[in-house]
Design a protein around this motif. Structure first.
Motif, PDB file in Angstrom:
ATOM      1  N   LEU A 182       0.814  -1.210   0.000  1.00  0.00           N
ATOM      2  CA  LEU A 182       0.000   0.000   0.000  1.00  0.00           C
ATOM      3  C   LEU A 182       0.848   1.261   0.000  1.00  0.00           C
ATOM      4  N   ASP A 183       1.905   1.303   0.815  1.00  0.00           N
ATOM      5  CA  ASP A 183       2.741   2.492   0.879  1.00  0.00           C
ATOM      6  C   ASP A 183       3.387   2.777  -0.475  1.00  0.00           C
ATOM      7  N   SER A 184       3.872   1.727  -1.135  1.00  0.00           N
ATOM      8  CA  SER A 184       4.495   1.909  -2.448  1.00  0.00           C
ATOM      9  C   SER A 184       3.476   2.353  -3.490  1.00  0.00           C
ATOM     10  N   VAL A 185       2.282   1.770  -3.449  1.00  0.00           N
ATOM     11  CA  VAL A 185       1.234   2.166  -4.390  1.00  0.00           C
ATOM     12  C   VAL A 185       0.845   3.624  -4.164  1.00  0.00           C
ATOM     13  N   THR A 214      -4.633   9.290 -12.312  1.00  0.00           N
ATOM     14  CA  THR A 214      -4.072   8.899 -11.016  1.00  0.00           C
ATOM     15  C   THR A 214      -5.130   8.972  -9.924  1.00  0.00           C
ATOM     16  N   ILE A 215      -5.975  10.001  -9.969  1.00  0.00           N
ATOM     17  CA  ILE A 215      -7.088  10.080  -9.019  1.00  0.00           C
ATOM     18  C   ILE A 215      -7.988   8.860  -9.168  1.00  0.00           C
ATOM     19  N   GLY A 216      -8.249   8.457 -10.406  1.00  0.00           N
ATOM     20  CA  GLY A 216      -9.046   7.255 -10.631  1.00  0.00           C
ATOM     21  C   GLY A 216      -8.415   6.013 -10.041  1.00  0.00           C
ATOM     22  N   LEU A 217      -7.083   5.902 -10.152  1.00  0.00           N
ATOM     23  CA  LEU A 217      -6.378   4.757  -9.579  1.00  0.00           C
ATOM     24  C   LEU A 217      -6.535   4.732  -8.061  1.00  0.00           C
ATOM     25  N   VAL A 218      -6.394   5.891  -7.417  1.00  0.00           N
ATOM     26  CA  VAL A 218      -6.538   5.951  -5.957  1.00  0.00           C
ATOM     27  C   VAL A 218      -7.961   5.577  -5.552  1.00  0.00           C
ATOM     28  N   ARG A 219      -8.939   5.986  -6.328  1.00  0.00           N
ATOM     29  CA  ARG A 219     -10.328   5.615  -6.017  1.00  0.00           C
ATOM     30  C   ARG A 219     -10.518   4.106  -6.104  1.00  0.00           C
ATOM     31  N   VAL A 220      -9.874   3.469  -7.074  1.00  0.00           N
ATOM     32  CA  VAL A 220      -9.966   2.011  -7.207  1.00  0.00           C
ATOM     33  C   VAL A 220      -9.388   1.336  -5.964  1.00  0.00           C
ATOM     34  N   VAL A 221      -8.216   1.796  -5.530  1.00  0.00           N
ATOM     35  CA  VAL A 221      -7.583   1.188  -4.352  1.00  0.00           C
ATOM     36  C   VAL A 221      -8.418   1.457  -3.103  1.00  0.00           C
ATOM     37  N   LEU A 222      -8.966   2.667  -3.003  1.00  0.00           N
ATOM     38  CA  LEU A 222      -9.776   3.011  -1.835  1.00  0.00           C
ATOM     39  C   LEU A 222     -11.044   2.162  -1.773  1.00  0.00           C
ATOM     40  N   LEU A 224     -11.137  -0.895  -2.579  1.00  0.00           N
ATOM     41  CA  LEU A 224     -10.686  -2.187  -2.054  1.00  0.00           C
ATOM     42  C   LEU A 224     -10.275  -2.090  -0.588  1.00  0.00           C
ATOM     43  N   ARG A 225      -9.851  -0.873  -0.164  1.00  0.00           N
ATOM     44  CA  ARG A 225      -9.414  -0.658   1.212  1.00  0.00           C
ATOM     45  C   ARG A 225     -10.159   0.551   1.783  1.00  0.00           C
ATOM     46  N   PRO A 226     -11.449   0.440   2.024  1.00  0.00           N
ATOM     47  CA  PRO A 226     -12.233   1.584   2.505  1.00  0.00           C
ATOM     48  C   PRO A 226     -11.697   2.119   3.837  1.00  0.00           C
ATOM     49  N   SER A 227     -11.755   3.424   3.977  1.00  0.00           N
ATOM     50  CA  SER A 227     -11.338   4.109   5.210  1.00  0.00           C
ATOM     51  C   SER A 227      -9.862   3.934   5.523  1.00  0.00           C
ATOM     52  N   GLU A 228      -9.047   3.636   4.524  1.00  0.00           N
ATOM     53  CA  GLU A 228      -7.595   3.544   4.708  1.00  0.00           C
ATOM     54  C   GLU A 228      -7.048   4.967   4.812  1.00  0.00           C
ATOM     55  N   PRO A 229      -6.437   5.344   5.954  1.00  0.00           N
ATOM     56  CA  PRO A 229      -6.027   6.742   6.149  1.00  0.00           C
ATOM     57  C   PRO A 229      -5.128   7.284   5.044  1.00  0.00           C
ATOM     58  N   VAL A 230      -4.123   6.512   4.618  1.00  0.00           N
ATOM     59  CA  VAL A 230      -3.179   7.029   3.641  1.00  0.00           C
ATOM     60  C   VAL A 230      -3.873   7.328   2.317  1.00  0.00           C
ATOM     61  N   LEU A 231      -4.867   6.511   1.959  1.00  0.00           N
ATOM     62  CA  LEU A 231      -5.589   6.727   0.708  1.00  0.00           C
ATOM     63  C   LEU A 231      -6.554   7.896   0.811  1.00  0.00           C
ATOM     64  N   MET A 232      -7.219   8.025   1.948  1.00  0.00           N
ATOM     65  CA  MET A 232      -8.147   9.137   2.137  1.00  0.00           C
ATOM     66  C   MET A 232      -7.401  10.471   2.125  1.00  0.00           C
ATOM     67  N   ALA A 273     -12.999  16.828  -1.095  1.00  0.00           N
ATOM     68  CA  ALA A 273     -11.695  16.799  -0.430  1.00  0.00           C
ATOM     69  C   ALA A 273     -11.812  17.232   1.023  1.00  0.00           C
ATOM     70  N   GLN A 274     -12.633  18.234   1.276  1.00  0.00           N
ATOM     71  CA  GLN A 274     -12.805  18.711   2.647  1.00  0.00           C
ATOM     72  C   GLN A 274     -13.437  17.644   3.528  1.00  0.00           C
ATOM     73  N   ARG A 275     -14.414  16.918   2.983  1.00  0.00           N
ATOM     74  CA  ARG A 275     -15.039  15.829   3.753  1.00  0.00           C
ATOM     75  C   ARG A 275     -14.010  14.751   4.090  1.00  0.00           C
ATOM     76  N   LEU A 276     -13.152  14.458   3.130  1.00  0.00           N
ATOM     77  CA  LEU A 276     -12.138  13.429   3.362  1.00  0.00           C
ATOM     78  C   LEU A 276     -11.139  13.860   4.430  1.00  0.00           C
ATOM     79  N   VAL A 277     -10.651  15.091   4.325  1.00  0.00           N
ATOM     80  CA  VAL A 277      -9.618  15.534   5.260  1.00  0.00           C
ATOM     81  C   VAL A 277     -10.182  15.737   6.660  1.00  0.00           C
ATOM     82  N   ASP A 278     -11.501  15.946   6.767  1.00  0.00           N
ATOM     83  CA  ASP A 278     -12.137  16.099   8.077  1.00  0.00           C
ATOM     84  C   ASP A 278     -12.565  14.766   8.687  1.00  0.00           C
TER      85      ASP A 278
END
Length: 409
Positions: A182-185, A214-222, A224-232, A273-278
């Motif tokens: 995950l960190d490398s991705v 790239t945003i689309g890629l992060v959404r795909v990973v998120l 698969l890993r909902p509520s993952e802090p690094v992805l959010m 973005a604001q919802r995510l960071v909060d």
């Protein structure tokens, strides 16, 4: 139209085409060369023959033929049974099923996961993914890692050879591999977004399609890993920055943040973005990487939510940068803090904050110094710093902006 059509197809389809060809032929060393040959062939033939109805399919077919030609040549030279394994794999669907359970179905993510295999060092893995999956030019990758271009080219070559030598499979990985990679991705996605948001070379100030991909890629990973802090945190940072894409260029010229038309910003993305960071998950214990992305997102939020540049709370931005530097003390963050210090406390304070910063392979340090020297009234030193920045700048739009700034002093 034809160069634009080819460039658009390459930027949007490179990763998917690489993934499809690797799934079929399992030869990383052949796939990249074959795709490069296909693009060269398109550049020669499309201007006279016209753009095909399905440009990506044309590139796929042409590259596939190149690979088959190479495989036949190798088979003949080695007196092997030509193509039996390849054709068998194709008839079986061209994929190795790692596990019939929670599989990763996205082609681009699958390729990123292959590149971020644990046998590769994290920096080499990210660099390889940027070049192979997303087609980021090697000079831009070198700038992202703050190393000379030959060093980065050698690093990418070694990574490709290691994948081939170690026989790292291109298959359909089980989603259970994500936590370990995950960190490398995330790092790869962050660097890819940066390459799109601020290209170091070329004729474009931004490559919005790369940032959007790239945003689309992060959404795909998120997903698969909902509520993952690094992805959010990473997605929040990307959305804040990407929301300004339509206001950053006017008539082919760079528009500074203070001069941007904020009605052109994508406020729906800012709100997301604001919802995510909060989110509550980002307020508890998180990894250093997640904290670094979250802090950068909060800095971006200060700009995104201010009604104007003058209304930005620059002292708060400076404070956030100090926290960020405690978490991730990078030269780029120190440079950005110096800009914020200058906005909050004046150019003399900004110049003092620049002391001791060393960033190779980029014009940005000299450009910031030039602007602050000009603001402080030292025009001769400012022009010299502008000359230094112009000489080092490889992006046409940024270079034109620097020339205009120098000539206006």
């Amino acid at each position: 139209m034809t160069p634009d059509a080819l460039a658009t197809t390459v930027s949007e389809e490179w990763g998917r085409l690489t993934a499809l060809l690797l799934a079929r032929y399992r030869r990383l060393d052949l796939v990249e060369d074959a795709l490069g040959d296909a693009v060269e062939a398109a550049a020669r033939t499309w201007p006279t023959d016209g753009v095909p109805d399905r440009p990506a399919a044309w590139l796929h077919t042409t590259a596939s033929r190149r690979i088959l030609d190479r495989l036949r040549t190798e088979a003949t030279a080695q007196r092997a049974e030509p193509l039996l394994v390849v054709e068998s794999a194709r008839r079986e669907g061209g994929r190795v099923m790692a596990d019939p359970g929670a599989l990763v179905e996205d082609d681009v993510l699958r390729l990123v996961l292959m590149c971020t295999h644990p046998s590769l060092a994290p920096e080499a893995a990210s660099a390889l993914a940027l070049r192979l999956v997303l087609g980021v030019p090697t000079p831009d990758i070198a700038r992202l890692f703050l190393v000379p271009e030959p060093t980065m080219a050698a690093r990418i070559t070694r990574a490709k050879k290691k994948i081939v030598a170690a026989d790292i499979p291109f298959g359909v990985p089980d989603a259970s591999v994500l936590p370990d990679r995950l960190d490398s991705v995330a790092q790869t996605a962050y660097l890819a977004f940066t390459a799109g948001y601020s290209p170091g070379t070329g004729t474009d100030l931004l490559r919005a399609e790369l940032s959007g991909q790239t945003i689309g890629l992060v959404r795909v990973v998120l997903a698969l890993r909902p509520s993952e802090p690094v992805l959010m945190a990473l997605l929040a940072l990307m959305l804040f920055q990407h929301s300004r894409r339509d206001a950053r260029v006017r008539d082919g010229r760079l528009v500074l943040l203070s001069d941007q038309d904020r009605t052109l910003w994508h406020h729906d993305e800012i709100a997301e973005a604001q919802r995510l960071v909060d989110a509550e998950v980002l307020r508890g214990p998180i990894t250093v990487q997640a904290a670094a992305y979250a802090l950068q997102a909060r800095i971006a939020a200060e700009h995104a939510l201010a009604t104007s540049s003058a209304a930005t709370d620059w002292e708060r931005v400076v404070g956030l940068y100090y926290v960020l530097l405690d978490v991730a003390p990078t030269p780029s963050a120190r440079l950005a803090r110096s800009v914020a210090v200058a906005e909050a406390r004046g150019p003399a304070a900004g110049l003092a904050a620049l002391e001791g910063i060393e960033i190779a392979s980029t014009h940005r340090l000299a450009a910031v110094r030039a602007e602050l020297l000009a603001r402080s009234g030292d025009l001769d030193a400012a022009r010299a710093a502008y000359d230094q920045a112009i000489a080092a700048c490889l992006n046409d739009v940024e270079r034109a902006h620097l020339v205009a700034q120098r000539d206006a002093r």
